[in-house]
Design a protein around this motif. Structure first.
Motif, PDB file in Angstrom:
ATOM      1  N   LEU A  98       4.197  36.775 -11.950  1.00 42.65           N
ATOM      2  CA  LEU A  98       3.891  38.094 -12.497  1.00 42.65           C
ATOM      3  C   LEU A  98       5.173  38.819 -12.891  1.00 42.65           C
ATOM      4  CD1 LEU A  98       1.645  40.252 -12.991  1.00 42.65           C
ATOM      5  CD2 LEU A  98       2.102  41.071 -10.657  1.00 42.65           C
ATOM      6  N   VAL A  99       6.165  38.794 -12.003  1.00 44.26           N
ATOM      7  CA  VAL A  99       7.442  39.454 -12.286  1.00 44.26           C
ATOM      8  C   VAL A  99       8.105  38.846 -13.524  1.00 44.26           C
ATOM      9  CG1 VAL A  99       9.792  39.826 -11.420  1.00 44.26           C
ATOM     10  CG2 VAL A  99       7.823  40.184  -9.906  1.00 44.26           C
ATOM     11  N   ALA A 100       7.994  37.550 -13.681  1.00 39.79           N
ATOM     12  CA  ALA A 100       8.587  36.875 -14.836  1.00 39.79           C
ATOM     13  C   ALA A 100       7.954  37.338 -16.146  1.00 39.79           C
ATOM     14  CB  ALA A 100       8.431  35.358 -14.694  1.00 39.79           C
ATOM     15  N   ASN A 101       6.774  37.911 -16.072  1.00 37.63           N
ATOM     16  CA  ASN A 101       6.060  38.335 -17.278  1.00 37.63           C
ATOM     17  C   ASN A 101       6.191  39.831 -17.571  1.00 37.63           C
ATOM     18  OD1 ASN A 101       5.157  35.740 -17.765  1.00 37.63           O
ATOM     19  ND2 ASN A 101       3.201  36.022 -16.720  1.00 37.63           N
ATOM     20  N   PHE A 102       6.984  40.554 -16.765  1.00 42.56           N
ATOM     21  CA  PHE A 102       7.138  41.991 -16.990  1.00 42.56           C
ATOM     22  C   PHE A 102       7.753  42.255 -18.365  1.00 42.56           C
ATOM     23  CE2 PHE A 102       7.552  43.416 -12.245  1.00 42.56           C
ATOM     24  CZ  PHE A 102       6.206  43.118 -12.059  1.00 42.56           C
ATOM     25  N   ALA A 103       7.188  43.242 -19.050  1.00 40.15           N
ATOM     26  CA  ALA A 103       7.735  43.652 -20.347  1.00 40.15           C
ATOM     27  C   ALA A 103       8.944  44.553 -20.182  1.00 40.15           C
ATOM     28  CB  ALA A 103       6.662  44.384 -21.151  1.00 40.15           C
ATOM     29  N   ALA A 149      -0.915  51.620 -24.540  1.00 34.87           N
ATOM     30  CA  ALA A 149      -1.450  52.230 -25.770  1.00 34.87           C
ATOM     31  C   ALA A 149      -0.409  52.259 -26.884  1.00 34.87           C
ATOM     32  CB  ALA A 149      -1.948  53.639 -25.474  1.00 34.87           C
ATOM     33  N   SER A 150       0.862  52.421 -26.524  1.00 39.75           N
ATOM     34  CA  SER A 150       1.923  52.527 -27.533  1.00 39.75           C
ATOM     35  C   SER A 150       2.524  51.184 -27.911  1.00 39.75           C
ATOM     36  CB  SER A 150       3.029  53.455 -27.028  1.00 39.75           C
ATOM     37  OG  SER A 150       3.646  52.918 -25.870  1.00 39.75           O
ATOM     38  N   GLY A 151       2.077  50.104 -27.248  1.00 37.80           N
ATOM     39  CA  GLY A 151       2.553  48.776 -27.602  1.00 37.80           C
ATOM     40  C   GLY A 151       3.794  48.313 -26.867  1.00 37.80           C
ATOM     41  N   VAL A 152       4.256  49.070 -25.878  1.00 35.77           N
ATOM     42  CA  VAL A 152       5.392  48.621 -25.073  1.00 35.77           C
ATOM     43  C   VAL A 152       5.032  47.341 -24.331  1.00 35.77           C
ATOM     44  CG1 VAL A 152       6.875  49.202 -23.097  1.00 35.77           C
ATOM     45  CG2 VAL A 152       6.320  50.954 -24.803  1.00 35.77           C
ATOM     46  N   CYS A 153       3.783  47.262 -23.903  1.00 32.96           N
ATOM     47  CA  CYS A 153       3.261  46.058 -23.253  1.00 32.96           C
ATOM     48  C   CYS A 153       1.798  45.905 -23.667  1.00 32.96           C
ATOM     49  CB  CYS A 153       3.402  46.139 -21.734  1.00 32.96           C
ATOM     50  SG  CYS A 153       2.893  47.718 -21.031  1.00 32.96           S
ATOM     51  N   GLU A 185      -4.552  36.727 -10.824  1.00 26.87           N
ATOM     52  CA  GLU A 185      -3.718  35.539 -10.758  1.00 26.87           C
ATOM     53  C   GLU A 185      -3.304  35.061 -12.151  1.00 26.87           C
ATOM     54  OE1 GLU A 185      -5.992  35.904  -6.999  1.00 26.87           O
ATOM     55  OE2 GLU A 185      -6.498  36.084  -9.121  1.00 26.87           O
ATOM     56  N   ASP A 186      -4.188  35.223 -13.125  1.00 28.57           N
ATOM     57  CA  ASP A 186      -3.915  34.752 -14.481  1.00 28.57           C
ATOM     58  C   ASP A 186      -2.760  35.511 -15.126  1.00 28.57           C
ATOM     59  OD1 ASP A 186      -4.714  33.186 -16.946  1.00 28.57           O
ATOM     60  OD2 ASP A 186      -5.004  35.235 -17.704  1.00 28.57           O
ATOM     61  N   LEU A 187      -2.469  36.719 -14.643  1.00 26.84           N
ATOM     62  CA  LEU A 187      -1.369  37.484 -15.220  1.00 26.84           C
ATOM     63  C   LEU A 187      -0.003  36.860 -14.949  1.00 26.84           C
ATOM     64  CD1 LEU A 187      -2.494  41.163 -14.522  1.00 26.84           C
ATOM     65  CD2 LEU A 187      -2.731  39.833 -16.633  1.00 26.84           C
ATOM     66  N   ALA A 188       0.032  35.857 -14.080  1.00 29.26           N
ATOM     67  CA  ALA A 188       1.274  35.107 -13.844  1.00 29.26           C
ATOM     68  C   ALA A 188       1.431  33.945 -14.811  1.00 29.26           C
ATOM     69  CB  ALA A 188       1.296  34.586 -12.407  1.00 29.26           C
ATOM     70  N   ASP A 189       0.433  33.694 -15.642  1.00 25.06           N
ATOM     71  CA  ASP A 189       0.503  32.616 -16.617  1.00 25.06           C
ATOM     72  C   ASP A 189       1.575  32.926 -17.663  1.00 25.06           C
ATOM     73  OD1 ASP A 189      -0.312  31.196 -19.250  1.00 25.06           O
ATOM     74  OD2 ASP A 189      -1.614  30.239 -17.759  1.00 25.06           O
ATOM     75  N   PRO A 190       2.345  31.936 -18.085  1.00 23.74           N
ATOM     76  CA  PRO A 190       3.404  32.170 -19.086  1.00 23.74           C
ATOM     77  C   PRO A 190       2.907  32.787 -20.392  1.00 23.74           C
ATOM     78  CG  PRO A 190       3.725  30.045 -18.037  1.00 23.74           C
ATOM     79  CD  PRO A 190       2.397  30.550 -17.552  1.00 23.74           C
ATOM     80  N   LYS A 191       1.615  32.709 -20.681  1.00 24.44           N
ATOM     81  CA  LYS A 191       1.112  33.313 -21.923  1.00 24.44           C
ATOM     82  C   LYS A 191       1.291  34.829 -21.928  1.00 24.44           C
ATOM     83  CE  LYS A 191      -3.735  33.925 -20.499  1.00 24.44           C
ATOM     84  NZ  LYS A 191      -5.137  33.489 -20.674  1.00 24.44           N
ATOM     85  N   TRP A 192       1.500  35.429 -20.743  1.00 29.21           N
ATOM     86  CA  TRP A 192       1.681  36.872 -20.646  1.00 29.21           C
ATOM     87  C   TRP A 192       3.163  37.264 -20.547  1.00 29.21           C
ATOM     88  CZ3 TRP A 192      -2.423  39.334 -22.052  1.00 29.21           C
ATOM     89  CH2 TRP A 192      -3.695  38.808 -21.769  1.00 29.21           C
ATOM     90  N   GLU A 193       4.061  36.342 -20.830  1.00 30.18           N
ATOM     91  CA  GLU A 193       5.489  36.636 -20.730  1.00 30.18           C
ATOM     92  C   GLU A 193       5.868  37.813 -21.632  1.00 30.18           C
ATOM     93  OE1 GLU A 193       9.862  34.455 -21.224  1.00 30.18           O
ATOM     94  OE2 GLU A 193       8.013  33.348 -21.626  1.00 30.18           O
ATOM     95  N   GLY A 194       6.547  38.792 -21.046  1.00 33.12           N
ATOM     96  CA  GLY A 194       6.978  39.963 -21.789  1.00 33.12           C
ATOM     97  C   GLY A 194       5.864  40.910 -22.165  1.00 33.12           C
ATOM     98  N   ARG A 195       4.694  40.785 -21.506  1.00 33.82           N
ATOM     99  CA  ARG A 195       3.525  41.558 -21.935  1.00 33.82           C
ATOM    100  C   ARG A 195       2.922  42.439 -20.837  1.00 33.82           C
ATOM    101  NH1 ARG A 195      -0.565  37.359 -24.578  1.00 33.82           N
ATOM    102  NH2 ARG A 195      -1.442  39.278 -25.469  1.00 33.82           N
TER     103      ARG A 195
END
Length: 363
Positions: free
Chosen positions: A210-215, A230-234, A166-176
């Motif tokens: 969660l979708v809003a935070n997709f990299a 591993a490569s830093g894409v996310c 659930e925490d992965l939907a937090d805005p702190k993970w935006e783009g990550r």
């Protein structure tokens, strides 16, 4: 053991021998290069015809061990879950299939609902396999477990930041966040589990966040998500545990370079958080199986300590039999608490999960 692969073009040509087909891609990202679906013989009683969507070479060792222990030959037909289910439906009462193995509970549930499986009354199976890992009518049984975990980049993420799905939907993970597409059965079952646990409204709100935070837009299999982390894409990704264990066990320098840059985290471990989501590879006996007794003997062999060690450990999964320990690589993940939700309920909520993911924009 005799083995054949199934491709869609062979299937829709009346299950006849087909040539010139485009190789089919299976649920695990592998390609079926054999295009002749064939029709296994079902006259002899000393054999079973196994339809399996598990495309792991290590499973051959398991089938050979079964044949050595019982004298029963295994005729293996491989294809994706959906291809095999369609084949069984098309073959109807004349299907030579005895046992179906899938890599996700939703397909087993669908086969159960479509009447493609028959109940198996076996004290061996019901005593060895926990109740939540088998169907209530004993038409299918979990044989291995896989956990849906969070992989994180060790340079950019402190594991103390991680906690729950659930925490992965937090805005702190935006783009990550990286993840597979919504068509992937592993993700569908995770969302279905959250519907069972929290209800559709709360789950849809979580998926939207969660979708809003997709990299990036979802692409690739679980290994591709790990490589992206591993490569830093996310910075984080949702993957099945055995993909990480497989990389850790690899001697390939490129795989070890990936492993050096990632960590594995089992979410929802605190009291009241529900535990880490699990799924199964599982099996059931086909409703019109010509070799029912041999098929039941096959399923019962699958829960012996010998078979569990081969079946689960060779692919770095968790055994369903609690008395069988995981292999050394898997054991390095440490102890963790699994969700105890009945997996049958994931199948019941699968259609709702797919519609919910579509509405939330999970491509």
């Amino acid at each position: 053991m005799k083995s054949r692969s199934l491709s869609l073009c062979g299937l829709f040509l009346g299950l006849a021998i087909a040539t010139g087909c485009t190789p089919a891609t299976n649920n695990n990202g592998a390609t079926d290069t054999t295009t002749d679906p064939g029709t296994p013989s079902s006259e002899a009683t000393g054999e079973i015809n196994l339809y399996s969507s598990r495309h792991y070479d290590s499973d051959a060792e398991l089938y050979e061990a079964f044949s050595e222990a019982t004298g029963i030959e295994v005729n293996l037909i491989e294809g994706s879950d959906d291809e095999l289910l369609e084949r069984i439906r098309t073959e109807g009462e004349n299907s030579p299939a005895d046992v179906l193995i899938t890599v996700d509970v939703a397909r087993l549930w669908r086969a159960q609902q479509d009447g493609l499986l028959q109940p198996t009354e076996s004290e061996v199976l019901t005593s060895a396999i926990p109740e939540n890992l088998r169907s209530s009518d004993n038409t299918w049984f979990g044989l291995t477990k896989r956990a849906r975990i969070i992989v994180y980049n060790t340079e950019t993420v402190d594991p103390a930041e991680l906690s729950t799905y659930e925490d992965l939907a937090d805005p702190k993970w935006e783009g990550r966040v990286c993840v597979r597409s919504s068509s992937n059965t592993y993700n569908q079952s995770l969302v279905a589990a959250k519907i069972v646990e929290k209800g559709a409204e709360a789950t849809e709100e979580w998926v939207q966040g969660l979708v809003a935070n997709f990299a990036r837009e979802p692409e690739g299999n679980d290994t591709a998500q790990i490589q992206a982390v591993a490569s830093g894409v996310c910075d984080v990704a949702l993957v099945n545990s055995y993909y990480v264990a497989r990389l850790r066990a690899s001697e390939d320098p490129q795989d070890q370079e990936i492993v050096a840059n990632i960590g594995a985290f089992f979410p929802n471990q605190n009291e009241g958080e529900g535990g880490t989501h699990i799924n199964i590879s599982g099996a059931g006996i086909i409703a019109n199986a010509p070799n029912v007794e041999a098929a039941q003997e096959f399923l019962e062999f699958m829960v012996t300590p010998e078979a569990q060690e081969i079946f689960a450990n060779n692919n770095n999964e968790y055994p369903v039999v609690d008395t069988v320990a995981p292999n050394d690589v898997v054991a390095q993940f440490g102890d963790w608490t699994a969700s105890d939700l009945p997996l049958e309920s994931f199948g019941e909520q699968n259609a709702e999960a797919v519609m919910l993911m579509d509405r939330a924009g999970w491509k």
